[in-house]
Design a protein around this motif. Structure first.
Motif, short mmCIF file in Angstrom:
data_model
loop_
_atom_site.label_atom_id
_atom_site.label_comp_id
_atom_site.label_asym_id
_atom_site.label_seq_id
_atom_site.Cartn_x
_atom_site.Cartn_y
_atom_site.Cartn_z
N LYS A 95 0.85 -1.37 -0.42
CA LYS A 95 0.33 -0.43 -0.27
C LYS A 95 1.24 1.58 -0.01
O LYS A 95 -0.02 2.17 -0.17
N GLY A 96 2.00 1.57 0.14
CA GLY A 96 3.26 1.77 0.08
C GLY A 96 3.05 2.98 1.77
O GLY A 96 3.50 4.26 1.81
N MET A 97 3.12 2.41 3.01
CA MET A 97 2.43 2.63 3.81
C MET A 97 3.19 2.94 4.61
O MET A 97 3.97 1.41 4.84
N PRO A 98 4.23 3.97 5.27
CA PRO A 98 5.12 3.40 6.12
C PRO A 98 4.38 2.83 7.25
O PRO A 98 3.46 3.26 8.45
N SER A 99 4.93 1.69 7.92
CA SER A 99 4.24 1.38 9.62
C SER A 99 5.40 1.11 10.44
O SER A 99 6.59 0.59 9.41
N TRP A 230 10.58 1.57 -2.71
CA TRP A 230 10.36 2.49 -3.62
C TRP A 230 8.85 2.99 -3.01
O TRP A 230 8.27 4.25 -3.32
N ARG A 231 7.70 2.73 -3.18
CA ARG A 231 6.77 2.81 -2.20
C ARG A 231 7.06 3.39 -1.10
O ARG A 231 5.75 4.76 -0.98
N ILE A 232 7.20 3.33 -0.12
CA ILE A 232 7.66 3.88 0.44
C ILE A 232 8.05 5.50 0.49
O ILE A 232 8.03 5.85 1.56
N MET A 233 9.23 4.93 -0.51
CA MET A 233 9.57 5.47 0.04
C MET A 233 9.53 7.62 -0.77
O MET A 233 9.55 8.34 -0.52
N ARG A 234 8.73 6.97 -1.47
CA ARG A 234 8.09 7.74 -2.64
C ARG A 234 7.25 9.33 -1.46
O ARG A 234 6.42 9.90 -1.02
N THR A 235 6.27 7.97 -0.20
CA THR A 235 5.49 8.79 1.04
C THR A 235 6.86 9.66 1.49
O THR A 235 5.98 10.63 1.67
N LEU A 236 7.30 9.19 2.10
CA LEU A 236 7.96 9.71 3.03
C LEU A 236 8.42 10.95 2.46
O LEU A 236 9.15 11.83 3.13
N GLY A 237 9.47 10.26 1.44
CA GLY A 237 10.45 11.35 1.16
C GLY A 237 9.60 12.85 -0.25
O GLY A 237 10.20 14.05 0.20
N ARG A 238 9.08 12.59 -0.17
CA ARG A 238 7.61 13.61 -1.00
C ARG A 238 6.73 13.81 -1.08
O ARG A 238 5.67 15.28 -0.29
N ARG A 239 5.64 12.86 -0.26
CA ARG A 239 4.24 13.32 -0.02
C ARG A 239 3.69 13.85 1.13
O ARG A 239 2.96 14.61 1.09
N VAL A 240 5.07 13.86 2.40
CA VAL A 240 4.69 14.71 3.73
C VAL A 240 4.81 15.96 3.57
O VAL A 240 4.41 16.60 4.11
N ILE A 241 6.17 16.29 3.08
CA ILE A 241 6.21 17.38 2.81
C ILE A 241 7.61 17.81 1.95
O ILE A 241 8.27 16.38 1.37
N LYS A 242 8.17 18.46 0.89
CA LYS A 242 9.23 18.87 -0.11
C LYS A 242 10.34 19.01 0.99
O LYS A 242 10.40 20.18 1.50
N ARG A 293 2.08 18.01 4.75
CA ARG A 293 0.53 17.40 3.90
C ARG A 293 -0.32 17.33 4.57
O ARG A 293 -0.30 15.63 5.42
N TRP A 294 -1.18 17.46 6.23
CA TRP A 294 -1.59 16.65 6.62
C TRP A 294 -2.64 15.62 6.75
O TRP A 294 -3.11 14.38 7.57
N GLY A 295 -3.28 15.53 5.76
CA GLY A 295 -3.54 14.56 5.43
C GLY A 295 -3.03 13.47 5.56
O GLY A 295 -3.36 12.04 5.80
N VAL A 296 -2.01 13.89 4.51
CA VAL A 296 -1.09 12.37 4.51
C VAL A 296 -0.56 11.47 5.72
O VAL A 296 -0.03 10.62 5.73
N ALA A 297 0.09 12.79 6.89
CA ALA A 297 0.31 12.82 7.23
C ALA A 297 -1.22 11.71 8.83
O ALA A 297 -0.25 10.92 9.46
N GLY A 298 -2.15 11.93 8.13
CA GLY A 298 -2.80 11.41 9.24
C GLY A 298 -3.33 10.74 8.52
O GLY A 298 -3.80 9.36 9.57
N ASP A 299 -3.05 9.44 7.11
CA ASP A 299 -3.43 8.70 6.58
C ASP A 299 -1.98 7.52 7.72
O ASP A 299 -2.49 6.52 7.93
N ILE A 300 -0.67 7.97 8.23
CA ILE A 300 0.24 7.68 8.26
C ILE A 300 0.16 7.55 9.71
O ILE A 300 -0.25 6.03 10.82
N VAL A 301 -0.79 8.04 10.66
CA VAL A 301 -1.08 7.54 11.93
C VAL A 301 -2.15 7.05 11.79
O VAL A 301 -1.81 5.98 12.63
N ALA A 302 -2.56 6.56 11.41
CA ALA A 302 -3.08 5.17 11.16
C ALA A 302 -3.14 4.14 10.60
O ALA A 302 -3.35 3.36 11.72
#
Length: 328
Positions: A95-99, A230-242, A293-302
């Motif tokens: 799913k590309g989500m860091p856990s 690479w899926r999770i890398m994209r989430t951490l490196g770019r989707r949370v914040i530039k 991007r608090w929406g992405v951060a919220g998904d990660i917390v979930a």
């Protein structure tokens, strides 16, 4: 059954490598400090080195979470726990989500224990797992924020382009330090499960970590890291914040410092995934709150909140299936 547990433990270490590799790679790759191949190779090498630097976290995992029953039921409990952790790692990676692989492992151990006659050491789990689980993201966020504030103040009169070039060099070192901390922390968790299996089956009396266990865990994790993530890398490196190089350096240095402190001083497992994600949010908040991007951060917390019960549920099902083969 012991052989199955040892194999599953190495599979878990492998999934830990490709699942958590983005922790030490995402910031350096996203800021173009390191190329993907160089970053992966560096992280794998540092993972191996880190695995040989201590065994305090391994002792905590093997002694302070659960006490498997003697006889054939002990390995079955541990195998079910590893199945729960591996399944959670693979699903969240897809799913590309860091856990947290650490939380998935402990969740699997507790779930398998509850499904069997295994005793859960609730006081040890609370002090050595639950408390660090709650505190580490908050510490990562605050330390990341204040580290970045300090950098902005110290270099407030420095040319931005010159500062960025300098921090790209510094970030290579901080990424390596974080990868070392990842090996130091996460390889020991696999070692702890292996030692627990050896003790439960009577092959070992003490909780000392054999050298072959260190080598096997380090090798499996390094192979997993080399496969990327690479899926999770994209989430951490770019989707949370530039990220830029100074912020990447601040986030990585924060995680490295906390990893060393918890491994050498307190000897408790923490989640590098939680630490780097919260540190990224902390350094990003120094720019402005809307930059995160608090929406992405919220998904990660979930996903974080679902990790322990999710892995526990899979482990319970695995034990119910595997337990049918136990002699009555």
């Amino acid at each position: 059954m012991l052989s199955a547990v040892l194999f599953a433990a190495l599979v878990f270490a492998f999934t830990n490598g490709f699942h958590d590799a983005p922790n030490s790679l995402a910031t350096a790759v996203s800021t173009r400090t390191l190329g993907p191949r160089a970053a992966v190779t560096m992280a794998a090498c540092m993972n191996v080195i880190g695995a040989f630097l201590g065994e305090g976290v391994a002792r905590t995992i093997s002694r302070d979470i659960i006490t498997p029953p003697e006889g054939p039921a002990g390995p079955v409990v541990l195998l079910a726990a590893l199945i729960g952790a591996i399944t959670w790692n693979v699903v969240t990676w897809y799913k590309g989500m860091p856990s947290s692989s650490s939380h998935a492992l402990v969740g699997g151990m507790i779930g398998a224990a509850l499904a069997s006659t295994t005793a859960v050491r609730w006081s040890g789990a609370a002090a050595n797992f639950a408390l660090p689980m709650v505190l580490s993201p908050m510490i990562g966020l605050l330390l990341g924020f204040f580290a970045m504030v300090a950098i902005m103040w110290v270099f407030r009169r420095t040319n931005v382009q010159r500062m960025t070039r300098g921090f790209k060099i510094a970030q290579s070192a901080s990424a390596a330090a974080m990868a070392l901390g990842h090996g130091l922390q996460d390889a020991q968790k696999t070692m702890g499960v292996v030692v627990l299996a050896l003790v439960a089956t009577g092959y070992q009396d003490s909780y000392d970590v054999p050298l072959w266990t260190v080598c096997a865990a380090a090798g499996a994790m390094a192979l997993g890291t080399l496969t990327g993530g690479w899926r999770i890398m994209r989430t951490l490196g770019r989707r949370v914040i530039k990220l830029d190089a100074p912020r990447g350096f601040a986030a990585e240095s924060t995680v490295a410092a906390v990893s060393y402190a918890t491994s050498f001083i307190w000897q408790v497992p923490i989640s590098n995934t939680h630490m780097i994600t919260s540190a990224i949010v902390g350094v990003g908040a120094t720019r402005r709150l809307s930059a995160v991007r608090w929406g992405v951060a919220g998904d990660i917390v979930a996903v974080w909140l679902a990790t322990v019960p999710g892995a526990a549920a899979v482990a319970i099902l695995a034990y119910l299936v595997l337990g049918t083969a136990l002699p009555t």
